[in-house]
Design a protein around this motif. Sequence first.
Motif, PDB file in Angstrom:
ATOM      1  N   ARG A 112       1.086  -0.728  -0.104  1.00 44.22           N
ATOM      2  CA  ARG A 112      -0.211   0.044   0.150  1.00 44.22           C
ATOM      3  C   ARG A 112       1.030   1.304  -0.600  1.00 44.22           C
ATOM      4  NH1 ARG A 112      -4.342   2.394  -1.852  1.00 44.22           N
ATOM      5  NH2 ARG A 112      -5.554   3.561  -0.073  1.00 44.22           N
ATOM      6  N   VAL A 113       2.025   1.392   0.709  1.00 46.08           N
ATOM      7  CA  VAL A 113       2.616   2.202   0.672  1.00 46.08           C
ATOM      8  C   VAL A 113       3.991   2.754  -0.344  1.00 46.08           C
ATOM      9  CG1 VAL A 113       5.228   3.339   1.768  1.00 46.08           C
ATOM     10  CG2 VAL A 113       3.157   2.264   3.044  1.00 46.08           C
ATOM     11  N   SER A 114       4.529   1.772  -1.496  1.00 45.53           N
ATOM     12  CA  SER A 114       4.669   1.639  -2.425  1.00 45.53           C
ATOM     13  C   SER A 114       3.817   2.228  -3.654  1.00 45.53           C
ATOM     14  CB  SER A 114       5.055   0.299  -2.988  1.00 45.53           C
ATOM     15  OG  SER A 114       6.033  -0.177  -2.155  1.00 45.53           O
ATOM     16  N   GLN A 115       2.207   1.913  -3.640  1.00 45.97           N
ATOM     17  CA  GLN A 115       1.230   2.294  -4.680  1.00 45.97           C
ATOM     18  C   GLN A 115       0.991   3.998  -4.391  1.00 45.97           C
ATOM     19  OE1 GLN A 115      -1.889  -0.127  -3.257  1.00 45.97           O
ATOM     20  NE2 GLN A 115      -1.644  -1.891  -4.775  1.00 45.97           N
ATOM     21  N   LEU A 116       0.398   4.446  -3.187  1.00 45.39           N
ATOM     22  CA  LEU A 116       0.718   5.787  -2.622  1.00 45.39           C
ATOM     23  C   LEU A 116       1.797   6.112  -2.649  1.00 45.39           C
ATOM     24  CD1 LEU A 116      -1.586   5.432   0.123  1.00 45.39           C
ATOM     25  CD2 LEU A 116      -1.956   6.590  -1.815  1.00 45.39           C
ATOM     26  N   VAL A 117       3.507   6.236  -2.697  1.00 41.01           N
ATOM     27  CA  VAL A 117       4.123   6.489  -3.502  1.00 41.01           C
ATOM     28  C   VAL A 117       4.773   7.259  -4.604  1.00 41.01           C
ATOM     29  CG1 VAL A 117       6.747   6.549  -3.485  1.00 41.01           C
ATOM     30  CG2 VAL A 117       5.697   6.322  -0.983  1.00 41.01           C
ATOM     31  N   ALA A 118       4.150   6.139  -5.869  1.00 44.06           N
ATOM     32  CA  ALA A 118       3.929   6.361  -6.906  1.00 44.06           C
ATOM     33  C   ALA A 118       2.976   6.987  -7.096  1.00 44.06           C
ATOM     34  CB  ALA A 118       3.678   4.801  -7.201  1.00 44.06           C
ATOM     35  N   ARG A 140       2.989  16.517  -0.551  1.00 45.30           N
ATOM     36  CA  ARG A 140       1.923  15.221  -1.290  1.00 45.30           C
ATOM     37  C   ARG A 140       2.752  14.078  -0.067  1.00 45.30           C
ATOM     38  NH1 ARG A 140       4.275  14.580  -6.951  1.00 45.30           N
ATOM     39  NH2 ARG A 140       3.825  16.968  -7.995  1.00 45.30           N
ATOM     40  N   VAL A 141       2.966  14.294   0.781  1.00 44.24           N
ATOM     41  CA  VAL A 141       3.575  13.161   2.098  1.00 44.24           C
ATOM     42  C   VAL A 141       2.018  13.333   2.543  1.00 44.24           C
ATOM     43  CG1 VAL A 141       4.552  12.844   3.769  1.00 44.24           C
ATOM     44  CG2 VAL A 141       6.026  13.328   1.993  1.00 44.24           C
ATOM     45  N   GLY A 142       1.427  14.716   3.111  1.00 46.91           N
ATOM     46  CA  GLY A 142       0.352  13.964   3.790  1.00 46.91           C
ATOM     47  C   GLY A 142      -0.951  13.890   2.897  1.00 46.91           C
ATOM     48  N   LEU A 143      -0.472  13.929   1.362  1.00 46.40           N
ATOM     49  CA  LEU A 143      -1.630  12.761   1.001  1.00 46.40           C
ATOM     50  C   LEU A 143      -1.506  11.812   1.149  1.00 46.40           C
ATOM     51  CD1 LEU A 143      -4.560  13.970  -0.698  1.00 46.40           C
ATOM     52  CD2 LEU A 143      -2.799  14.338  -2.717  1.00 46.40           C
ATOM     53  N   ALA A 144      -0.715  11.145   1.041  1.00 42.96           N
ATOM     54  CA  ALA A 144      -0.343  10.020   0.901  1.00 42.96           C
ATOM     55  C   ALA A 144      -0.628   9.529   2.586  1.00 42.96           C
ATOM     56  CB  ALA A 144       1.025   9.409   1.212  1.00 42.96           C
TER      57      ALA A 144
END
Length: 302
Positions: A112-118, A140-144
């Motif tokens: 899930r983290v990898s998906q959102l980072v991309a 962007r980190v906050g949105l993730a």
Amino acid sequence: MVEVQNLTKLFGTQAAVDAISFAVGKGEILGFLGPNGAGKSTTMKIATGYLPPSLGTVVVAGHDVQQAPLDVRRNVGYLPEHNPLYLDMYVHEYLEFIGAVHGLRGPALRQRVSQLVARVGLSREQNKQIGALSKGYRQRVGLAQALLHDPAVLILDEPTTGLDPNQIQEIRQLIRELGEDKTVIFSTHILPEVTALCSRAVIISRGRLVADAPVSELAARAAGETVIRAEFETAIDSTPLLALPGVRGVGMESGFLYRISADPGRDLRGDISRLAAQQGWVLLGLRQEQQSLEAIFGELTK
């Protein structure tokens, strides 16, 4: 998915939010607007369980924020105006920590983290400390983190603050995609974003609701009329146009361009097109004028 009823928040004797009501459904992106100090952030904090209301109710995904605050938080992704981050943590480390708070573990969490980072455009920055990131990348980190637990409702307070024009376009596109199957409420001072993203806007001023309408109707409401311009191949007899329900007046401008004024909120383009066909008029162009959202905002909140 989000229902606000007679919401009031008092700080001493001052009403930061004063008996506002609105509802937002699934698959809808709502622009939540107002000048500084209007009560936008206070409303969002109440809807996410960070502040208790003084009066009224907020129901999120079927859960009352006062009676079931944990259920509300499981269903809400929240990006506050002042994005709180642990600046000494690395991007991946922070997102995995937040995911664990939401109950994600093991391979599911890492995937899930990898998906959102991309998805939010953090691939090149994911191995940096958050404190070393620009303000735009911190957003962007906050949105993730708001998206990690795949919430049904997203509440975003100034989500594009600090982003450059290219980043803004990317985040807008992401919000559009999220709005297809989630409820999205976002506030912004960049009014063209509302036109670009929202089908509807709620505007508050001094804690009170002053508008709740489709964006396309706000211009007509603020101007007091709808204006349509129709261009024909030759001059026409305007009498049939004046007979259409809702038409207030018809005036000829340059060439064979006619200005048709109608009641606020009335879209008569279909009626005019059908009338032109019945009368044998050759219609070259037909458009409805839009007043700028900045002018509408100023008129409603002055």
